[in-house]
Design a protein around this motif. Sequence first.
Motif, PDB file in Angstrom:
ATOM      1  N   ALA A 252       0.833  -1.211   0.000  1.00 50.80           N
ATOM      2  CA  ALA A 252       0.000   0.000   0.000  1.00 50.80           C
ATOM      3  C   ALA A 252       0.866   1.259   0.000  1.00 50.80           C
ATOM      4  O   ALA A 252       0.586   2.222  -0.747  1.00 50.80           O
ATOM      5  N   HIS A 253       1.914   1.283   0.817  1.00 51.51           N
ATOM      6  CA  HIS A 253       2.795   2.451   0.855  1.00 51.51           C
ATOM      7  C   HIS A 253       3.589   2.577  -0.439  1.00 51.51           C
ATOM      8  O   HIS A 253       3.835   3.697  -0.914  1.00 51.51           O
ATOM      9  N   HIS A 254       3.983   1.459  -1.003  1.00 51.26           N
ATOM     10  CA  HIS A 254       4.696   1.481  -2.288  1.00 51.26           C
ATOM     11  C   HIS A 254       3.815   2.091  -3.376  1.00 51.26           C
ATOM     12  O   HIS A 254       4.257   2.939  -4.155  1.00 51.26           O
ATOM     13  N   MET A 255       2.561   1.667  -3.426  1.00 53.23           N
ATOM     14  CA  MET A 255       1.649   2.177  -4.453  1.00 53.23           C
ATOM     15  C   MET A 255       1.443   3.682  -4.296  1.00 53.23           C
ATOM     16  O   MET A 255       1.468   4.434  -5.279  1.00 53.23           O
ATOM     17  N   ALA A 332       7.354 -11.499  -2.463  1.00 56.35           N
ATOM     18  CA  ALA A 332       6.677 -10.548  -3.345  1.00 56.35           C
ATOM     19  C   ALA A 332       6.946  -9.117  -2.900  1.00 56.35           C
ATOM     20  O   ALA A 332       7.191  -8.222  -3.733  1.00 56.35           O
ATOM     21  N   MET A 333       6.912  -8.890  -1.597  1.00 59.88           N
ATOM     22  CA  MET A 333       7.207  -7.562  -1.065  1.00 59.88           C
ATOM     23  C   MET A 333       8.607  -7.112  -1.457  1.00 59.88           C
ATOM     24  O   MET A 333       8.830  -5.946  -1.816  1.00 59.88           O
ATOM     25  N   ASP A 334       9.575  -8.026  -1.409  1.00 61.07           N
ATOM     26  CA  ASP A 334      10.947  -7.682  -1.769  1.00 61.07           C
ATOM     27  C   ASP A 334      11.041  -7.166  -3.201  1.00 61.07           C
ATOM     28  O   ASP A 334      11.844  -6.272  -3.507  1.00 61.07           O
ATOM     29  N   GLU A 335      10.253  -7.741  -4.091  1.00 58.09           N
ATOM     30  CA  GLU A 335      10.298  -7.333  -5.495  1.00 58.09           C
ATOM     31  C   GLU A 335       9.869  -5.879  -5.672  1.00 58.09           C
ATOM     32  O   GLU A 335      10.435  -5.156  -6.507  1.00 58.09           O
ATOM     33  N   ILE A 336       8.900  -5.431  -4.899  1.00 57.89           N
ATOM     34  CA  ILE A 336       8.454  -4.049  -5.075  1.00 57.89           C
ATOM     35  C   ILE A 336       9.314  -3.071  -4.272  1.00 57.89           C
ATOM     36  O   ILE A 336       9.567  -1.956  -4.720  1.00 57.89           O
TER      37      ILE A 336
END
Length: 394
Positions: A252-255, A332-336
């Motif tokens: 959410a913070h990445h987006m 998956a989190m690591d990828e973003i």
Amino acid sequence: MANPVLEAITQRADEISALGPSNEALGRLDDQAAKVLREAGVIRMLQPKIHGGFEFHPRDYAETIMKIAGLDGSTGWVAGVVGVHPWEMAFADPRVQQEIWGENQDTWIASPYAPMGIARPVDGGYVFNGRWQFSSGTDHCDWIFLGGMLGDAEGKMAQPPASLHLILPRSDYEIVEDSWNVVGLRGTGSKDIIVKDAFVPDYRVIPYNKVVDGSQAKEAGLTNPLYHLPFSAAFPLGITASVIGIAEGALAHHMAYQKGRVQITGTRIKDDPYVLYAISEAAAEIAAARAALLDNASRMYDIVASGREVTFDERAVGRRTQVQAAWRAVRAMDEIVARSGGNAMRVDNPIQRFWRDAHVGLAHAIHVPGSVFHVSALTQLGIEPPHGPMRSMI
């Protein structure tokens, strides 16, 4: 069925999120963060109704923990760990339940369950000694579950080994300040505990094997299927849910951060197909991790609700599902996060805090895949897994 606890958390989402930096700076939950959890009734979700609890479906519990962890990792972690203890306390002697909840139904219970102490039998109970690490949320708890090994008359481990869960009031143990200095989940305040020559009466002791085989819940006369879930399904649920929720928070913070971001090349993120692909793939993987964990909890509940016990094979596969869900979400989190840019690593950017929190959560013993994957593969091959430590997390 409506989940009023989740609704209460949603209404105070901004407050929980804003307290994240304070939790981290304090090295424990800010008092206000703990107050929000109490007022929302989070820790009473699995608590017996006779003591003011809700006895919610484990799926509702996991969804609520995910929501909290998506707002702040440490708050979600404490909610998940401390929130499962009323589930086991439902099995305990009514006398200790009354001691804990008789005057205040919002009394919190800490842990850990790791058998790091020795309980020497004496008349009427045990003399208990030991030191434990990782007592999450312990500053806000007035009682504690501690794992211990049955001792002999000299205070050495009895043979054959037997594990116990012992219940102690705050006056009988010491919280070691400055013993929680870590890179992530700093706000959980998961400090060390020391017990020196504490007398624990018999009625405050539960044999671990009776928790694992389900006989303790049966002897307590509990009828809600919630309390007949395998320990290996119930205990890890809040921990794994918090890790997945933390990954959702990072997403959410990445987006939000990427929406207007322009890369050093001058390309806007919205125009970069490679980053957009990574975002979509990561979002799908994290959603799949969530779905797998919730489905597993529902299936376990449905089995016991039907009156059938969960087999060892089913428990092994269920544990594999839990472990894999956590790893899937963090990968998956690591990828973003790797595509968030250098400014995402600044301490005032919450992305890096969620990233650190997720990796520390993944390091918990219940998420170590080795023996779990080994045993689940053997059971699916129709091969009896060896007895001993390999089966201990199943």
